[in-house]
Every structure is written in structure tokens, then in C-alpha cells.
Design an enzyme around this catalytic site. Structure first.
Site, PDB file in Angstrom:
ATOM      1  N   GLU A 141     -16.993 -75.108 -25.019  1.00  0.00           N
ATOM      2  CA  GLU A 141     -15.441 -74.458 -24.407  1.00  0.00           C
ATOM      3  C   GLU A 141     -15.192 -76.036 -24.270  1.00  0.00           C
ATOM      4  O   GLU A 141     -13.941 -76.151 -24.792  1.00  0.00           O
ATOM      5  CB  GLU A 141     -15.366 -74.232 -22.647  1.00  0.00           C
ATOM      6  CG  GLU A 141     -14.473 -72.878 -22.503  1.00  0.00           C
ATOM      7  CD  GLU A 141     -14.988 -72.615 -21.507  1.00  0.00           C
ATOM      8  OE1 GLU A 141     -15.290 -71.161 -20.704  1.00  0.00           O
ATOM      9  OE2 GLU A 141     -15.178 -73.486 -20.369  1.00  0.00           O
ATOM     10  N   GLU A 144     -13.386 -76.581 -28.009  1.00  0.00           N
ATOM     11  CA  GLU A 144     -12.521 -75.991 -28.810  1.00  0.00           C
ATOM     12  C   GLU A 144     -10.697 -75.841 -28.023  1.00  0.00           C
ATOM     13  O   GLU A 144     -10.117 -76.316 -28.057  1.00  0.00           O
ATOM     14  CB  GLU A 144     -12.990 -74.794 -27.754  1.00  0.00           C
ATOM     15  CG  GLU A 144     -12.060 -73.162 -28.345  1.00  0.00           C
ATOM     16  CD  GLU A 144     -12.632 -71.357 -27.581  1.00  0.00           C
ATOM     17  OE1 GLU A 144     -13.143 -71.616 -27.281  1.00  0.00           O
ATOM     18  OE2 GLU A 144     -11.697 -71.251 -28.756  1.00  0.00           O
ATOM     19  N   CYS A 168     -16.091 -67.117 -18.672  1.00  0.00           N
ATOM     20  CA  CYS A 168     -17.480 -67.354 -18.529  1.00  0.00           C
ATOM     21  C   CYS A 168     -17.836 -66.239 -17.673  1.00  0.00           C
ATOM     22  O   CYS A 168     -18.505 -66.316 -16.940  1.00  0.00           O
ATOM     23  CB  CYS A 168     -18.047 -68.694 -18.064  1.00  0.00           C
ATOM     24  SG  CYS A 168     -17.364 -69.422 -17.121  1.00  0.00           S
ATOM     25  N   SER A 188     -11.393 -68.919 -24.309  1.00  0.00           N
ATOM     26  CA  SER A 188     -12.295 -69.261 -25.184  1.00  0.00           C
ATOM     27  C   SER A 188     -12.635 -68.586 -25.246  1.00  0.00           C
ATOM     28  O   SER A 188     -13.083 -67.292 -24.842  1.00  0.00           O
ATOM     29  CB  SER A 188     -12.654 -70.415 -24.049  1.00  0.00           C
ATOM     30  OG  SER A 188     -14.622 -70.906 -25.007  1.00  0.00           O
ATOM     31  N   LYS A 227     -22.594 -59.725 -14.058  1.00  0.00           N
ATOM     32  CA  LYS A 227     -23.383 -59.923 -15.069  1.00  0.00           C
ATOM     33  C   LYS A 227     -24.392 -58.967 -15.359  1.00  0.00           C
ATOM     34  O   LYS A 227     -24.762 -59.599 -17.157  1.00  0.00           O
ATOM     35  CB  LYS A 227     -24.222 -61.178 -14.955  1.00  0.00           C
ATOM     36  CG  LYS A 227     -23.868 -61.844 -14.119  1.00  0.00           C
ATOM     37  CD  LYS A 227     -23.274 -62.842 -15.269  1.00  0.00           C
ATOM     38  CE  LYS A 227     -22.544 -64.706 -15.422  1.00  0.00           C
ATOM     39  NZ  LYS A 227     -21.649 -64.597 -16.434  1.00  0.00           N
ATOM     40  N   GLU A 230     -22.562 -57.484 -18.245  1.00  0.00           N
ATOM     41  CA  GLU A 230     -22.060 -58.089 -18.914  1.00  0.00           C
ATOM     42  C   GLU A 230     -23.186 -58.241 -19.890  1.00  0.00           C
ATOM     43  O   GLU A 230     -22.778 -58.035 -21.183  1.00  0.00           O
ATOM     44  CB  GLU A 230     -22.041 -59.860 -18.574  1.00  0.00           C
ATOM     45  CG  GLU A 230     -21.684 -60.960 -19.954  1.00  0.00           C
ATOM     46  CD  GLU A 230     -21.601 -62.430 -18.962  1.00  0.00           C
ATOM     47  OE1 GLU A 230     -20.506 -63.240 -19.446  1.00  0.00           O
ATOM     48  OE2 GLU A 230     -22.785 -62.743 -18.915  1.00  0.00           O
ATOM     49  N   GLU A 235     -22.355 -56.464 -28.401  1.00  0.00           N
ATOM     50  CA  GLU A 235     -22.048 -57.236 -29.050  1.00  0.00           C
ATOM     51  C   GLU A 235     -23.376 -58.544 -28.881  1.00  0.00           C
ATOM     52  O   GLU A 235     -23.055 -59.476 -28.674  1.00  0.00           O
ATOM     53  CB  GLU A 235     -20.208 -58.005 -29.025  1.00  0.00           C
ATOM     54  CG  GLU A 235     -20.000 -58.677 -27.737  1.00  0.00           C
ATOM     55  CD  GLU A 235     -19.586 -57.223 -27.119  1.00  0.00           C
ATOM     56  OE1 GLU A 235     -20.037 -56.624 -26.704  1.00  0.00           O
ATOM     57  OE2 GLU A 235     -18.723 -57.691 -25.955  1.00  0.00           O
ATOM     58  N   CYS A 391     -18.477 -68.234  -7.916  1.00  0.00           N
ATOM     59  CA  CYS A 391     -19.570 -67.291  -7.964  1.00  0.00           C
ATOM     60  C   CYS A 391     -20.759 -67.600  -7.009  1.00  0.00           C
ATOM     61  O   CYS A 391     -21.505 -66.786  -6.572  1.00  0.00           O
ATOM     62  CB  CYS A 391     -20.804 -68.018  -9.449  1.00  0.00           C
ATOM     63  SG  CYS A 391     -19.366 -67.739 -10.595  1.00  0.00           S
TER      64      CYS A 391
HETATM   65  S1  SF4 Z   1     -19.903 -64.135  -9.015  1.00  0.00           S
HETATM   66 FE1  SF4 Z   1     -17.973 -63.640  -9.685  1.00  0.00          FE
HETATM   67  S2  SF4 Z   1     -17.064 -65.804  -9.948  1.00  0.00           S
HETATM   68 FE2  SF4 Z   1     -19.015 -65.531 -10.665  1.00  0.00          FE
HETATM   69  S3  SF4 Z   1     -19.455 -65.236 -13.259  1.00  0.00           S
HETATM   70 FE3  SF4 Z   1     -19.663 -63.046 -11.423  1.00  0.00          FE
HETATM   71  S4  SF4 Z   1     -17.804 -62.049 -10.912  1.00  0.00           S
HETATM   72 FE4  SF4 Z   1     -17.212 -64.412 -11.415  1.00  0.00          FE
END
Ligand code: SF4
Ligand code: SF4
Ligand code: SF4
Length: 410
Positions: A141, A144, A168, A188, A227, A230, A235, A391
Site C-alpha cells: 500500500e 502504491e 483492508c 488501494s 471478514k 471477504e 476472486e 478493529c
Molecule cells: S473489524 Fe471493523 S474496522 Fe476492522 S476490518 Fe472489520 S469491519 Fe473493518
């Protein structure tokens, strides 16, 4: 918000309201960045899946414990740990180690890295610290960003636009995808530390573990419910694609096979009768448990920006940072800004870089985005984290039963 369809394979409905417990008190709506929670005051509420980012902020702030996460991978992980033909790699996010101790009677906020390593090692995991991948993310990052800034100074148009946003936080990425797709080129191109960890574990890691990549099962332990979404994105199977190019015929697999939230990892250890409070500490036994201070600060608001600025400083000035910290981007203010003046040695030019750090998207994101959309943003680099405080206060963290998260009222 534009209606969106999930891609095939993506998990949907990750966060649900239990109608039998919901009192219709509206508290959750204050914390939702997308107005995804529907229902009149006093009536049972529900979540509009198409608008939901799966961030879990409603879950940790519901005073009646009426909101739950779904898609637990606990059973699968237990089966994989018992399978002698599988290497189970546990990827530990920065914010987990300062929260999971609470579930075992340790102090709130107590750092338990070595105990968590010990407990997971005892359970049969190979330790892969996500901080290692956070360092990789910062290098990607930061490089970049430098490329985009230098291109701007030289009048080139082939680099990405400024301001560059961090990428992220999957809550933020999905927010941009669904509400402001025209902003996507500003993000990014670096993958998150979770996704870099999974890819590295199944490529370089496969060599270190001396395993076929398809026999490696990666489990990330995250403070974040989003997550799970994600990791399920189609992909994110870079390791499989790489091995295909090398001649492998293995069936497709994801880079990250399963995600456990901090709460779920505590549950797993309890099911396996492992007490984090009394377990012998462990330091890890590979390169993957090595990391710098930059990787460590990823879990809190301002951390990614601070780490990126440290990298940019060193690359641009070709000097070590005289002082290791950039305080202006720390703290819990909703929007933090700073200007840093650096000398770019290779261009022989002084550059002033304006940065902004945003967390708690439900309250702080819109003005910053409107400036970017209008072409009037003064910033070159913007860090966005969906959750208030970053987080450390993610939707997957332990819930203390007080009815609100610790930064709910900042
Ligand atoms: S805990 Fe909250 S701030 Fe951290 S990556 Fe997940 S959604 Fe984003
Ligand atoms: S905060 Fe909880 S109880 Fe109140 S409306 Fe939302 S889900 Fe229902
Ligand atoms: S998980 Fe996040 S985006 Fe989804 S309803 Fe709850 S607060 Fe809103």
C-alpha cells in the site's frame, strides 16, 4: 444505496436479528452505516441483506442480545484439526490478542499473544501471525501510494488517482462497491492482511510446511464478522490459480478456508478444554510469527496510516524516521487529519502530503467522500475503518453484556 447482488459463492445473511428477542428499541440503527436495519419503532426489526456490510456493529451494540452472527465454521475446524492429513494454519489478527483474554477471566485489553499462540499450538494449529501479512500490506500500500504521488508530481496519468484510500477493511470496501462504485479506482489495489496471509500460507508456506497446498486448511481468527464475507469472495483463490499455472490439477480452493471471530475462537478453545489463562506461552516457530511494530498497530484507527507514512518517509527521503510515531493520526476523534512534509530525494523535491483517518463510518464517512466526489478533497491518502475505534472494536469481538461497545459513546 444501489441494490446489489452478491457474487456466486459469497456468504450472505451473515448477521441476523432474532425476532423472538428484538424489542424494537432502534438502538442498532444508530450504528449501521448503510441504514440496512428496517422496522418501525416498537416493532421487530430486520436486516436488509442487500444493504448490509456484515460489519456486526449492530450485533455488539444491541442491548437485548437479539442480533447474532451466522455461518460458524467451528465444526469444520474441529474436524480439520483432527485430520492427520491436513495442516491447519491459524492466522491471528492484531486485534484478537488484546480481546480474547476477557473470555478466560483475564483483564480487559490484556495482551496475550504468547498465550494465544500456546493455546492454538496446543489445539493443533500452525501459527501464522496476521501481523506478518500486515507488514506485507503496508509495503504494497505504501509503495502504491508513493507511485501515485510521484506520478502526480511528474504529470503522468498512468498511476491510480489521489487520494488513495486504504483497502483492508471489507466493510468499507463493500460500502464503496455498493454505494459509490465510481470511487473504486481510488482504493488501494492491495489485498487485506487476511487475504495476503491465506495466499502466502498456501504458496511460500506450502514449501515451509512441506505440504501440498490443497492439504493446507487456513483458518483466520478475526475481530471482524465482515471478514467471513471477504474470505468467501470468489476472486480470493490466488494460491489455487498460481498452482494451476504450475501444473496442479487440484480442485478449486479459497486462500482462506474458514474465518473464526474472536468470540468463536474462545468457544473453540473452551470446547477443546484449553484454558488460555493457564496455558504455557509459545513464541511461534517460523518466519510467519515475525513482524514489526507497523503490523502491530493495524488493529486500531490510524494504525494503517501511521505504518504507511513510516514506509513512505523512508522510501522518499532515503532516511530513517527520526521519531517513530505520527501522533496526529492516533486517538479516537472521528476524523483526524495531518500534513507531513517530506523531501523526495529521487525527485529532489519537497512534498507535503495531507492525510485523513476515518473510523465509525456511520457517523464520519459522508463529508469526506463528498469532497472526493466533488474533486475538492485536500487529501492524498485516506484511511477508512468501518468500526468505531477500528478493529479492536470489531463486530466479532467479545461482548461484555453492558449493551453497548466500549467506544459507542465517544
Ligand atoms: S473489524 Fe471493523 S474496522 Fe476492522 S476490518 Fe472489520 S469491519 Fe473493518
Ligand atoms: S437494538 Fe436489538 S432489540 Fe433494539 S431494535 Fe435492534 S435488534 Fe431489536
Ligand atoms: S452488520 Fe453492519 S451493515 Fe449490517 S445491519 Fe448490522 S450495522 Fe448495518
Amino acid at each position: 444505496m444501489t441494490a446489489t447482488t452478491y457474487q456466486p459463492g459469497e456468504i450472505r445473511g451473515l448477521i441476523e436479528i432474532d425476532a423472538s428477542k428484538c424489542k424494537g428499541c432502534d438502538a442498532c440503527q444508530k450504528f449501521c452505516p448503510t441504514n440496512a436495519i428496517e422496522g418501525a419503532s416498537g416493532a421487530v426489526h430486520s436486516i436488509n441483506e442487500e444493504k448490509c456490510l456484515s460489519c456486526g456493529q449492530c450485533l455488539i451494540n444491541c442491548p437485548f442480545s437479539a442480533i447474532k452472527e451466522t455461518h460458524s465454521a467451528l465444526e469444520t475446524v474441529i474436524q480439520k484439526l483432527a485430520d492427520k492429513n491436513t495442516t491447519v494454519v491459524g492466522i491471528i489478527a492484531p486485534a484478537v490478542r488484546v480481546a480474547i483474554g476477557e473470555e478466560f477471566g483475564l483483564g480487559t485489553g490484556e495482551l496475550v499473544t504468547d498465550k494465544l499462540y500456546g493455546a492454538m499450538n496446543h489445539a493443533g494449529f500452525k501459527i501464522f501471525d496476521c501481523n506478518f501479512a500486515a507488514d506485507l500490506t503496508i509495503m504494497e500500500e505504501g509503495s502504491e501510494f508513493i507511485h501515485r504521488v510521484r506520478s502526480l508530481v511528474k504529470g503522468e496519468t498512468n498511476a491510480g488517482p489521489l487520494p488513495q484510500f486504504t483497502s483492508c477493511c471489507p466493510g468499507w470496501v463493500r460500502f464503496a462497491e455498493t454505494k459509490y462504485p465510481s470511487l473504486l479506482p481510488y482504493l488501494s489495489t492491495a489485498k487485506s492482511p487476511q487475504q495476503m496471509s491465506g495466499t502466502v500460507a498456501k504458496t511460500y508456506g506450502a514449501k515451509i510446511y512441506d505440504m501440498q497446498p490443497e492439504k493446507i486448511f487456513t483458518v483466520s481468527v478475526m475481530p471482524c464478522t465482515s471478514k467471513k464475507l471477504e474470505a468467501s469472495r470468489p476472486e480470493f483463490n490466488s494460491a489455487w490459480k498460481y498452482h494451476q499455472q504450475q501444473g496442479s490439477n487440484a480442485a478449486p480452493y479459497q486462500d482462506v478456508d474458514a474465518v473464526l471471530t474472536t468470540r468463536e475462537m474462545a468457544q473453540l478453545l473452551k470446547l477443546l478444554d484449553i484454558d488460555l489463562a493457564t496455558i504455557a506461552p509459545y513464541k511461534g516457530d517460523s518466519l510467519f510469527s515475525q513482524y514489526t511494530g507497523a503490523g502491530t498497530i493495524f488493529g486500531t484507527t490510524g494504525g494503517v496510516m501511521e505504518a504507511a507514512l513510516r514506509t513512505a518517509y523512508k522510501v522518499l527521503t532515503e532516511e530513517e524516521l527520526p521519531k517513530l510515531e505520527f501522533e496526529p493520526v492516533r486517538g479516537l476523534e472521528g476524523i483526524k487529519t495531518a500534513s507531513v512534509t517530506l523531501t523526495d530525494k529521487s525527485l529532489n523535491k519537497e512534498l507535503t502530503v495531507n492525510v485523513a483517518v476515518i473510523h465509525d463510518m456511520s457517523r464520519n464517512i459522508e463529508p469526506i467522500l463528498q469532497e472526493v466526489l466533488a474533486g475538492t478533497s485536500p487529501y492524498h491518502f485516506i484511511e477508512v475503518m468501518n468500526c468505531a475505534g477500528g478493529c479492536v472494536n470489531g463486530g466479532g469481538q467479545p461482548i461484555d453484556g453492558s449493551g453497548t461497545s466500549w467506544v459507542a459513546n465517544i
